[in-house]
Structure formats: C-alpha cells, structure tokens
Design a protein around this motif. Structure first.
Motif, short mmCIF file in Angstrom:
data_model
loop_
_atom_site.label_atom_id
_atom_site.label_comp_id
_atom_site.label_asym_id
_atom_site.label_seq_id
_atom_site.Cartn_x
_atom_site.Cartn_y
_atom_site.Cartn_z
N UNK A 197 5.33 -8.28 24.65
CA UNK A 197 6.41 -7.79 23.73
C UNK A 197 7.79 -7.33 24.39
N UNK A 198 8.68 -6.97 23.63
CA UNK A 198 9.92 -6.34 24.16
C UNK A 198 9.54 -4.92 24.37
N UNK A 199 10.34 -4.63 25.64
CA UNK A 199 10.24 -3.43 26.28
C UNK A 199 9.00 -3.08 26.94
N UNK A 200 7.97 -4.11 27.05
CA UNK A 200 6.78 -3.94 27.70
C UNK A 200 6.77 -4.91 28.87
N UNK A 201 5.94 -4.62 29.85
CA UNK A 201 5.89 -5.21 31.14
C UNK A 201 4.24 -5.80 31.22
N UNK A 202 4.23 -7.02 31.98
CA UNK A 202 2.91 -7.36 32.47
C UNK A 202 2.68 -6.57 33.67
N UNK A 203 1.52 -6.04 33.80
CA UNK A 203 1.21 -5.44 35.01
C UNK A 203 0.67 -6.45 35.98
N UNK A 204 1.57 -6.66 36.92
CA UNK A 204 1.63 -7.99 37.77
C UNK A 204 0.38 -7.42 38.97
N UNK A 205 0.69 -6.19 39.32
CA UNK A 205 -0.15 -5.94 40.79
C UNK A 205 -0.34 -4.25 40.57
N UNK A 206 -1.42 -3.84 41.09
CA UNK A 206 -1.46 -2.41 41.31
C UNK A 206 -1.74 -2.21 42.90
N UNK A 207 -1.37 -1.29 43.54
CA UNK A 207 -1.28 -1.13 44.94
C UNK A 207 -1.65 0.47 45.22
N UNK A 208 -2.88 0.47 46.09
CA UNK A 208 -3.16 1.87 46.60
C UNK A 208 -2.56 1.97 48.05
N UNK A 209 -1.97 3.15 48.41
CA UNK A 209 -1.60 3.21 49.83
C UNK A 209 -1.68 4.74 50.07
N UNK A 210 -1.80 4.94 51.28
CA UNK A 210 -1.89 6.06 51.78
C UNK A 210 -0.94 6.65 52.85
N UNK A 211 -0.40 7.88 52.83
CA UNK A 211 0.55 8.19 53.79
C UNK A 211 -0.15 8.73 55.12
N UNK A 212 -1.43 8.70 55.07
CA UNK A 212 -2.31 9.02 56.32
C UNK A 212 -2.93 7.52 56.52
N UNK A 213 -2.46 7.18 57.90
CA UNK A 213 -3.03 5.73 58.27
C UNK A 213 -4.62 5.89 58.66
N UNK A 214 -5.10 6.90 58.70
CA UNK A 214 -6.32 7.06 59.02
C UNK A 214 -7.47 7.09 57.77
N UNK A 215 -6.67 7.26 56.78
CA UNK A 215 -7.39 7.13 55.41
C UNK A 215 -7.41 5.93 54.54
N UNK A 216 -8.53 5.51 54.39
CA UNK A 216 -8.75 3.94 53.60
C UNK A 216 -8.59 4.20 52.12
N UNK A 217 -7.36 3.86 51.59
CA UNK A 217 -7.00 3.92 50.07
C UNK A 217 -8.03 3.13 49.35
N UNK A 218 -8.26 1.99 49.81
CA UNK A 218 -9.11 1.05 48.97
C UNK A 218 -10.33 1.47 48.60
#
Length: 743
Positions: free
Chosen positions: A35-56
């Motif tokens: 519909x108008x003014x809505x969007x297809x959720x193409x992708x969801x990304x989880x990430x962390x600012x701590x490289x030692x933490x597994x966001x997945x």
C-alpha cells in the motif's frame, strides 16, 4: 529410450529453473501488493558495537522479520505471491497466493516492541545497563531495519549468600548440592542463571520427599552499588505456608506408605501384579520423588497392554505419609492386520500379501507376541536357458517382546532406573526362483535399554543365528556363474553355498537433537570356531571347519556414524554427517557373507549413484547380471553435507553434497581396483550433488532426491572423471524415493 528419458529429465529441470527464475524476478517487483506510504520489510539486521558480543543469538526476540527465503537466499514464496493476479475467482491466482507468501510490511509498533524486548533480553543476560538503537534505511518501496545493540559490561556476582529458614532443606542442600551450585562468587549475574538455580533446587527437593514444594518458595534479593558492576545476591528459601491465613511451618516431607493398582476396564484380560510392580519406579517406604513419578509414567506407556495411566497421591491422617494410587486402562488384547502390496521388478509384475497377528498380553505381563505370514509372487519372463518358473516367496516370523530385562543377576534398582526390553525371534523364509531355491532360518535373543534423561540407548544382540540353505541351483546358473573357469566369481560362489552365521553384537546411540552418535560392533563365528578347535570338527575341501557338513562364517565388524545439526533459524538448518564401517573376515572365512558386506550409492548414501551402483574403489562393474554381487566391499566411508530449508505448506527442500565409496580389504580378481590402499583411496572418493524435496506429514516423511555425479572414480579420463565439468543427464543423473531422512 534412455536418451529420451534423459532429455525429458533435462527439460523438467529447465522448466523448474525457469519457474524459480520468474519467481525471483517477481519477488523483486512485488510493489503492487504494498500500500501507499508503507514499505516491504526487506531485511532485518542485528549488530553490536561490541565486537566480542554475538548479536545473532538474540534473533529470536525480533518480532517482525522479512519474508522467508529458500536456502537463506531466494524469496521464492514472495515471488509466487507476486505472480498472482488480483482476480480471486481465477484458480491460478488462488493457488499462487496459497503456495506463496504475502509481503511482510514494516510496522513501527512491532519495531518498538522488538527494541524493548532486546533490552530486556540483554538485561536478563547480565547487561543491566544495555541500550538498543533502532534505525531504518529506505530504498523505493523496500525498508531495511537495523537494531544496534550496546550491551555494555556484564554484571558479576560478588557475594552469594543463603537464607534458608528450614533446617531439613538446609541439611539436604548441604549434603547434595555443594558440587552443583550454579551461582557463586565470580559467576555472571543473569536472570536466566537465577531461574536455572531456582528450578534446579526445586527439582532436587521434589526428589527428596518435599511433595508440596514449588519454586515460588525461592526468592532472590540483589544489591548493587552505584557505579559498580558487582552484585551481592541473597537466595531466600521461605518456610511452608499452605495459604495466607495459615502460619508458617517447616516444609512437610513425605514418605510413600502404600501403592495400589486399579484397572478401570471390566475385562477378562489382566496384567499380573509383578509386571505392574516391575514398571513402577515409586517404592513404598521411600521418600516421594518426582523423577520416579515421571519414570513410572514412561514405563507404563511402554507396556503394550496398557492404554492409559493416571497416578494420584492422597495424604494420610498420619503426618508425612502418602498413598499412591495407579489407575490404568487396557488395550484390546489381540489384533489381526492384513496388508496387500504390488511389485514391479524390471518390468516383471507381482503381488505380495502379509497377515499379522498380535497379542499384547501373552503371559499377562504385557508381553507382545507378533506372528506374521507373508506370501509373494512375481511373473518372471525373458530368462533364456532357465525352466519356466515364476518367483515365489513364503515367509513366517514370530517375535515375543518382553517389556523388561529377562536375565539373571540384575538388581531391582538397575531395572527401575532404565527402560528395557528383551526380544526372542524366529523366522523362516522360502524363495523359489528360476535360477535357484533358497531357504533362510533365523533366530535371535536381543536386549534393548535406555536411560531417557541421559539420551543414551543401548542394544545387545546376545545371540543371532542364521542358517542359509540352498537345496537347488539351476544347471544353467551353475554353468554360467559358479562352475565356469572363465567366469568363476569367488564372492558370488560363496554366497550360493550353505552357510551358518552365528553372531553377537553391541550398539549404542546418543541423540540430543543437535548431535547424534551411533556405534555398533559385532562378532561372528567365534563360539563355533572355539568349539571346532576343542572338539576337532571336520573340514571341507577349502579347509574350513564345518558343522553338519556346513561351513560357518567368522568375521568382525564395526560401524560408526556422527551427525551434527546447525539451526540457522526456524526455517533453515545445516547438517553434517560422517559414517565409517569396516568388516574383516578371518579364521574360518576369507570372504564376508553377502548380508554383512557394504554397498554404496542410493537414497541414504552417495545419491549421484543408484543403489549398489558405486565402487568398490575404482571398479566400475561390467554392466552384467551379477554386478550387485561385485559392487560390495569390506569398508565404507560416507561424508554428507545437506542444507535444509522450508519451502511452503508441508514441503521442505534440500541441497546436498555427498562423498564416499566402499573398498575391499583383500584383493579379489573379480573386483579390479577395489582394494583399499592408503596412497590411493583418497583419489577414489566419489562426489555427488543435487536437490531434494521432502513432504513432511509429521508422523512420516516422503523424500525425493535428484543427484548428479560430480567426481566419478570409475573413470580415469578427465572428461568422465570430473563429471561436474561435463555433466551428462543420461550418464550422471539418479533419482531416489525414500521414506524418512537420510541421516
């Protein structure tokens, strides 16, 4: 005809590839359903600012995810949906929508709820100061949602203290719990850890007579200092209070005073008291144990005579005493089933029928007697040089399954701890073919037992006897395959002689849902060989000891299988499998019995080859009538990699790569290139790849696999050896149908 079939298969593959390609394109142009003014959720990304933490590891807390992907790559279901038109009266549009998947639209409310859930999850993991940022990237009608986790530093327990107001509980924890503590100084402070400790202590107390204890009696108090990540934790175990108006007391501890059994069915059939008591893990005079209650349910569910079970406990007037009442219902004592089937072997039509009688309570101890009769007929045509005789088979099998160990010297305590069965079996099989007549008599005594909580299953075949008798062999068959000097085949000849096989074996299985291990070892003929040496048995012309003028087989065999499952998400998984087996004939045998030899190829092996169509080694067969004998070996290696994905409805898909082969340990003239050699075997590992479709009905799975040869060790020239570079559908393609998963 083979060329025509190959072209048809190739055309089918091309049509399927074209349909998937169109679906992929359609997925990219699904804007008409957004519909108008809505969007297809193409992708969801989880990430962390701590490289030692597994966001997945927190993906399960994302409430709204994008459309499903086949093999984690292709949004085929969305493509099918996008291919449909808006006119719902058309069958094709309804079908495409039902098979497909509607576009997943971005929802700000669900996104904010996901953000809150992620913060809570991080706090439960001990990251008490965690934050989660959320942002989106929009491109035309598609949107990418990004959640950035800022876990911070985890909180740690500084001091762990206990406030236990009940002396009985304090005494039990002091005696049984010091080595099993989940929480202690220096361990992470997490909500999950607190819950795990509370559940563990509750289970421990329920197994020590505290019938009325529940986890709400356990409370935790946590104190933190501002600016510090150290937490002082106090665990309180409150006193017992039946309800708010009652005073606090010590927690009551209960002893089982008596156990009685009540059958709810008015039937002439009954189960002996001893069988019921043997399946009851609860014991009079011992403390109430919740684990014993569950084991009792499990044991009764395994009794073929029992239809349902219900356990009820009542308190006696005498304090701390419980009576256990076990109510059960019975199944019908006996049943008869009839099953017809049709067969088609290389164009020869036939039919078979089986009749099975079962008695679920043979000796009134829930013993299961099963008697099966089977008859089969197949019209055989086109066998030149043989008398006009069709294939006829008659078989009878009788088994008695005892739902317990039938063996001396076993303690009652051990019997109560495991689920066990003992089986006595006997079978007779008669086969008459134009080439030969064959009789097989088998008998065995076996044990199976398991410890459900440990996920281990064991089996011991105490004795397994097979007597193979060949009363008649066609003169044509003997002349062409057994007696001809120019075409004599040692393996073939050995398998058309009278033979005794007496074996014993042991096996174990472990399965926790992610890892599966199977191991089996068996020895054949050693008892007879010892008796032959002591009693000076006669020998035949080949120097073998004989019993009643019949040689017996002697060998050792071992098999090992390992399977590892990686769950990528709720729709995709990655499975690794490795299997190895080796068998060695010795003493009274130079060749393994055919039933004990390995074969490769088929639905559960290297799927680019037909069943029994691969190996041994670089042997490629002679395309003759006896290749099924020659394409066997003493050693087997299977290596499998399979990516599994959900497609739609009850359909699942798979992409697989298989490797492996079989080899002989000795060199046989009729199997050139088949012997295992350390400097050669790795060059003889066959490789195949392909696609599979599974139809999952929960209670059984129908599997269709299409395999292609990639590396074919039967050929030396690069054109045919590296078939993956020069594919030929007529030469390299194999189709397999099976029930159940390959591993």
């Amino acid at each position: 005809m083979e060329t025509l079939g190959a072209h048809r298969t190739a055309s089918s593959w091309m049509m399927l590839a074209m349909a998937l390609f169109i679906a992929c394109l359609s997925a990219c142009s699904s804007a008409k359903y957004i519909p108008e003014k809505e969007y297809l959720l193409d992708k969801v990304e989880l990430k962390s600012n701590d490289k030692d933490f597994d966001a997945s590891q927190l993906e399960q807390y994302v409430r709204l995810k994008g459309n499903s992907k086949w093999f984690s790559l292709f949004k085929i279901p969305l493509g099918f949906y996008a291919m449909s038109g808006r006119d719902s009266t058309k069958w094709i549009n309804r079908t495409l929508k039902r098979v497909g998947e509607a576009p997943v639209l971005y929802d700000t409310i669900q996104a904010k709820a996901t953000q809150r859930d992620l913060v809570t999850a991080l706090q439960n993991m001990g990251y008490m100061n965690a934050k989660v940022d959320h942002m989106v990237k929009v491109k035309k009608k598609k949107l990418k949602a990004i959640y950035t986790l800022e876990p911070g530093r985890p909180f740690v327990i500084r001091n762990m203290t206990y406030d236990i107001q009940d002396e009985n509980i304090l005494d039990i924890l002091a005696k049984n719990d010091s080595a099993n503590l989940v929480l202690h100084s220096g361990s992470p402070f997490t909500i999950n850890g607190l819950d795990k400790e509370r559940n563990r202590i509750t289970a421990l107390l329920l197994d020590h007579g505290f019938y009325k204890f529940h986890k709400e009696f356990i409370r935790f108090e946590a104190d933190t200092m501002r600016g510090s990540r150290l937490v002082d934790v106090t665990m309180h175990i409150l006193k017992y209070r039946e309800h708010n108006q009652m005073p606090e007391t010590e927690h009551p501890r209960y002893i089982i005073e008596s156990i009685d059994y009540l059958c709810s069915d008015s039937t002439t059939s009954h189960v002996k008291q001893g069988a019921l008591e043997g399946s009851t893990a609860i014991q009079a005079g011992e403390p109430y144990r919740a684990s014993a209650v569950q084991r009792t349910y499990n044991n009764f569910s395994r009794l073929s005579a029992i239809r349902f079970t219900n356990l009820r406990f009542t308190e006696r007037e005498e304090e701390g005493k419980l009576d256990c009442h076990i109510n059960y219902g019975l199944n019908k004592p006996s049943t008869i089933s009839f099953q017809p089937e049709g067969t088609n072997t290389a164009g020869d039509l036939g039919a078979a029928v089986s009749l099975t009688y079962q008695n679920r309570n043979l000796f009134h101890g829930s013993e299961l007697l099963s008697v099966s009769l089977r008859g089969a007929f197949e019209a055989i045509t086109g066998l030149e040089g043989y008398q006009n005789e069709d294939y006829v088979e008659y078989g009878a099998e009788a088994k008695i399954l005892f739902p317990r160990f039938v063996a001396p010297f076993l303690s009652k305590g051990f019997k109560r701890e495991v689920n066990a069965s003992s089986e006595l079996s006997f079978s007779y099989n008669l086969q008459n073919r134009p080439e030969f007549h064959r009789r097989v008599v088998s008998a065995g005594w076996r044990y199976r037992w398991e410890k459900p909580r440990d996920k281990w299953t064991f089996k011991w075949d105490a004795i397994d006897l097979n007597y193979i008798y060949m009363p008649w062999i066609s003169s044509t068959f003997k002349r062409q395959y057994l007696d001809s000097v120019s075409n004599r085949n040692a393996i073939l000849r050995y398998n058309y002689e009278d033979l005794f096989i007496i074996r014993t074996g042991f096996g174990l299985t472990y399965n926790n849902g992610l890892h599966a291990i199977k191991a089996n070892v068996e020895l054949g003929g050693n008892i007879l060989r010892l008796a032959a040496s002591l009693m000076d048995f006669n020998r035949n012309s080949d120097g073998q000891y004989v019993l009643f003028n019949i040689a017996f087989a002697q060998y050792a065999k071992g098999d090992f299988d390992y399977t590892k499952v990686f769950h990528l998400d709720n729709q995709n998984s990655f499975v690794l499998h490795a299997g190895f087996g080796i068998a060695y004939p010795y003493g009274n045998s130079r060749i393994l019995p055919f039933e004990k030899r390995y074969f490769s190829g088929g639905a559960n092996s290297v799927r680019g080859w037909r069943v029994r169509g691969l190996g041994p080694g670089s042997f490629k067969g002679n395309h003759g009538a006896i290749d099924f004998i020659n394409q066997t070996g003493d050693m087997k290696l299977d290596l499998n990699l399979e990516y599994r994905t959900h497609l739609f409805w009850k359909f699942n898909g798979a992409f697989f790569i298989d490797g492996g082969n079989i080899w002989t340990l000795r060199e046989y003239e009729d199997q050139p290139g088949g012997q295992f050699k350390f400097n050669e075997f790795y060059k003889q590992i066959a490789v195949a790849y392909g696609l599979g479709v599974r139809l999952n009905f929960d209670y059984f799975i129908m599997r269709f696999d299409m395999g292609m040869k990639a590396i074919n060790p039967a050929y030396e020239n690069s054109h045919e050896h590296y078939a993956v570079l020069h594919p030929d559908m007529g030469r390299d393609f194999s189709f397999h149908f099976a029930v159940g998963m390959p591993f």
